[in-house]
Design a protein around this motif. Structure first.
Motif, mmCIF file in Angstrom:
data_model
loop_
_atom_site.group_PDB
_atom_site.id
_atom_site.type_symbol
_atom_site.label_atom_id
_atom_site.label_comp_id
_atom_site.label_asym_id
_atom_site.label_seq_id
_atom_site.Cartn_x
_atom_site.Cartn_y
_atom_site.Cartn_z
ATOM 1 N N UNK A 1 0.856 -1.187 0.000
ATOM 2 C CA UNK A 1 0.000 0.000 0.000
ATOM 3 C C UNK A 1 0.894 1.241 0.000
ATOM 4 N N UNK A 2 0.805 2.012 -1.070
ATOM 5 C CA UNK A 2 1.589 3.241 -1.150
ATOM 6 C C UNK A 2 0.952 4.321 -0.279
ATOM 7 N N UNK A 3 1.681 5.393 0.025
ATOM 8 C CA UNK A 3 1.139 6.413 0.939
ATOM 9 C C UNK A 3 -0.217 6.957 0.526
ATOM 10 N N UNK A 4 -0.473 7.070 -0.787
ATOM 11 C CA UNK A 4 -1.756 7.607 -1.247
ATOM 12 C C UNK A 4 -2.876 6.570 -1.209
ATOM 13 N N UNK A 5 -2.547 5.323 -0.831
ATOM 14 C CA UNK A 5 -3.545 4.251 -0.796
ATOM 15 C C UNK A 5 -4.217 4.131 0.566
ATOM 16 N N UNK A 6 -4.080 5.147 1.405
ATOM 17 C CA UNK A 6 -4.743 5.175 2.709
ATOM 18 C C UNK A 6 -5.615 6.429 2.801
ATOM 19 N N UNK A 7 -6.687 6.332 3.544
ATOM 20 C CA UNK A 7 -7.487 7.519 3.844
ATOM 21 C C UNK A 7 -7.736 7.591 5.344
ATOM 22 N N UNK A 8 -7.853 8.806 5.820
ATOM 23 C CA UNK A 8 -8.181 8.998 7.235
ATOM 24 C C UNK A 8 -9.641 8.590 7.439
ATOM 25 N N UNK A 9 -9.871 7.744 8.423
ATOM 26 C CA UNK A 9 -11.226 7.238 8.694
ATOM 27 C C UNK A 9 -11.848 7.977 9.867
ATOM 28 N N UNK A 10 -13.155 7.929 9.921
ATOM 29 C CA UNK A 10 -13.869 8.569 11.013
ATOM 30 C C UNK A 10 -13.832 7.720 12.280
ATOM 31 N N UNK A 11 -14.189 8.333 13.389
ATOM 32 C CA UNK A 11 -14.161 7.644 14.676
ATOM 33 C C UNK A 11 -15.162 6.502 14.735
ATOM 34 N N UNK A 12 -16.200 6.573 13.900
ATOM 35 C CA UNK A 12 -17.245 5.537 13.934
ATOM 36 C C UNK A 12 -17.011 4.446 12.897
ATOM 37 N N UNK A 13 -15.848 4.441 12.243
ATOM 38 C CA UNK A 13 -15.543 3.417 11.240
ATOM 39 C C UNK A 13 -15.008 2.186 11.967
ATOM 40 N N UNK A 14 -15.773 1.088 12.011
ATOM 41 C CA UNK A 14 -15.361 -0.069 12.803
ATOM 42 C C UNK A 14 -14.210 -0.859 12.194
ATOM 43 N N UNK A 15 -13.962 -0.684 10.879
ATOM 44 C CA UNK A 15 -12.931 -1.475 10.227
ATOM 45 C C UNK A 15 -11.626 -0.734 10.035
ATOM 46 N N UNK A 16 -11.401 0.353 10.761
ATOM 47 C CA UNK A 16 -10.208 1.163 10.560
ATOM 48 C C UNK A 16 -9.062 0.679 11.435
ATOM 49 N N UNK A 17 -7.875 1.098 11.072
ATOM 50 C CA UNK A 17 -6.651 0.740 11.786
ATOM 51 C C UNK A 17 -6.167 1.948 12.579
ATOM 52 N N UNK A 18 -5.822 1.749 13.837
ATOM 53 C CA UNK A 18 -5.319 2.838 14.667
ATOM 54 C C UNK A 18 -3.803 2.948 14.571
ATOM 55 N N UNK A 19 -3.322 4.189 14.416
ATOM 56 C CA UNK A 19 -1.888 4.458 14.346
ATOM 57 C C UNK A 19 -1.532 5.595 15.287
ATOM 58 N N UNK A 20 -0.379 5.471 15.925
ATOM 59 C CA UNK A 20 0.163 6.574 16.705
ATOM 60 C C UNK A 20 1.142 7.338 15.838
ATOM 61 N N UNK A 21 0.925 8.643 15.654
ATOM 62 C CA UNK A 21 1.729 9.464 14.746
ATOM 63 C C UNK A 21 3.106 9.729 15.360
ATOM 64 N N UNK A 22 4.170 9.366 14.596
ATOM 65 C CA UNK A 22 5.549 9.584 15.035
ATOM 66 C C UNK A 22 6.214 10.775 14.355
ATOM 67 N N UNK A 23 5.788 11.050 13.123
ATOM 68 C CA UNK A 23 6.428 12.115 12.358
ATOM 69 C C UNK A 23 5.460 12.635 11.310
ATOM 70 N N UNK A 24 5.478 13.943 11.111
ATOM 71 C CA UNK A 24 4.693 14.571 10.056
ATOM 72 C C UNK A 24 5.636 15.402 9.203
ATOM 73 N N UNK A 25 5.703 15.075 7.908
ATOM 74 C CA UNK A 25 6.502 15.852 6.960
ATOM 75 C C UNK A 25 5.568 16.756 6.173
ATOM 76 N N UNK A 26 5.590 18.043 6.469
ATOM 77 C CA UNK A 26 4.756 19.006 5.756
ATOM 78 C C UNK A 26 5.541 19.524 4.557
ATOM 79 N N UNK A 27 5.038 19.221 3.348
ATOM 80 C CA UNK A 27 5.754 19.570 2.119
ATOM 81 C C UNK A 27 5.047 20.656 1.324
ATOM 82 N N UNK A 28 4.262 21.455 1.998
ATOM 83 C CA UNK A 28 3.574 22.550 1.322
ATOM 84 C C UNK A 28 2.209 22.131 0.845
ATOM 85 N N UNK A 29 2.143 21.547 -0.334
ATOM 86 C CA UNK A 29 0.851 21.172 -0.907
ATOM 87 C C UNK A 29 0.295 19.885 -0.323
#
Length: 363
Positions: A278-306
């Motif tokens: 799964x490439x980075x663009x193959x994921x979407x942020x899910x809502x809190x009520x989505x029962x089939x979502x995967x939980x992740x703890x954020x370690x790093x955010x790279x802000x690249x402008x756009x």
């Protein structure tokens, strides 16, 4: 201009050693810009040097315009080499460096001057011809090295990591100049790099090597969209693809507990385990009520402008470090380090590979 054909070309440095280049078969079209890419030690520079005649061919053959190059001296192959090091004579001006090979080949002074001036015009360096290498920047020296190859008017250009000594900003501008120059001249070009971004932005086609063996040869977008195995999938793309070994149940792969439906043709040959990419663009942020979502703890955010890349890790249940996942988000996603986010894979964007061989399953 010329066609180039590697016919099971092999290079072995010692009798009992594994081949540095192992039966590479590669058909390069007239006027094509082909990039050889792979990790250090994969055999890409050796392959290039075999074409230029700087390394012998221990098995198979290399044809240029249908003519076997076995026994043909490097100087007689009509192939111009651009090296990683500029290899300029420090006591000569840029013009003299560019003219050196022509002078030694008996080309007339008038013809030599015309070729040098034309190459300088193409490379936009007319005002640098009187300078010696010590008076030039790294990018300017590389242009002189390119000019030295251009004036020979060869059938084939061979370029061995010519941008590796330049800083990041200069590399970006110079690679666009080289690609534009090749399009203008139409000379068959074989270009070696370990930088997959460089490969993807310059080549008409890209050949991926691993341990001396050819893995895949395709247009850059095909390599990205349909890698033939897990090695190509992981090597091509930045940030790298997330590869997860997943059990298969009832036509679905369980990616960290999240079901991903498999195409029928894929599921039929999948066995009980697959590797899902799964490439980075193959994921979407899910809502809190989505029962089939995967939980992740954020370690790093790279802000690249756009856009932004979020690097998260699964919570571990046994004390071991959880697996890392990379997600591409919009620039204002509002995700910060330490947040727990819920994500879901996009099934249509999943790449599926055999768990044993690593080969791609399905189309």
């Amino acid at each position: 201009m010329a066609t180039v054909y590697f016919d099971a070309a092999t290079r072995r440095y010692a009798k009992d050693a594994a081949p540095a280049v192992d039966a590479v078969t590669l058909d390069i079209e007239d006027g094509e810009f082909l990039v050889l890419v792979g990790p250090s030690g994969c055999g890409k520079s050796t392959t290039l040097r075999m074409l230029a005649g700087l390394e012998p061919v221990d098995g198979g053959r290399i044809l240029v315009d249908g003519h076997d190059q076995q026994g043909v001296r490097p100087r007689d192959r009509d192939i111009a080499m651009v090296f990683q090091s500029y290899a300029l004579y420090p006591n000569m001006t840029a013009a003299q460096n560019m003219a050196f090979a022509l002078d030694n080949s008996g080309v007339s002074k008038a013809e030599t001057k015309t070729r040098v001036q034309e190459a300088a015009r193409i490379l936009e360096m007319e005002d640098l011809l009187h300078r010696k290498p010590g008076q030039l920047s790294g990018g300017q020296r590389q242009r002189v090295a390119m000019g030295r190859a251009i004036v020979r008017q060869p059938k084939v250009f061979c370029m061995d990591e010519p941008l590796s000594n330049l800083d990041a900003k200069l590399r970006v501008s110079t690679r666009s100049q080289i690609a534009g120059l090749q399009r203008r001249l139409g000379v068959t070009t074989v270009y070696v790099t370990h930088d997959q971004v460089e490969a993807m932005t310059m080549g008409h086609r890209v050949a991926v090597l691993r341990d001396g063996r050819l893995q895949q040869v395709d247009a850059p977008e095909v390599l990205y969209d349909k890698p033939v195995n897990t090695f190509v999938a992981s090597f091509i793309g930045s940030p790298a693809i997330t590869l997860v070994e997943a059990p298969v149940r009832e036509g679905r792969a369980e990616v960290h507990g999240v079901p991903v439906a498999l195409d029928r043709s894929v599921a039929s040959g999948a066995g009980d385990r697959v590797v899902v990419g799964l490439r980075p663009e193959a994921w979407r942020i899910a809502g809190a009520d989505d029962p089939g979502a995967l939980e992740l703890t954020v370690e790093l955010v790279e802000a690249l402008g756009s856009e932004s890349f979020v690097y998260g890790r699964r919570p571990s249940t046994d004390g071991a470090e959880g697996e890392r996942v990379t997600i591409k988000t919009e620039k204002r996603a509002g995700v910060e380090v330490g947040d727990v986010v819920r994500v879901r894979p996009l099934e249509a964007e999943a790449h599926v590979f055999d768990a044993e061989s690593g080969e791609r399953l399905g189309a």
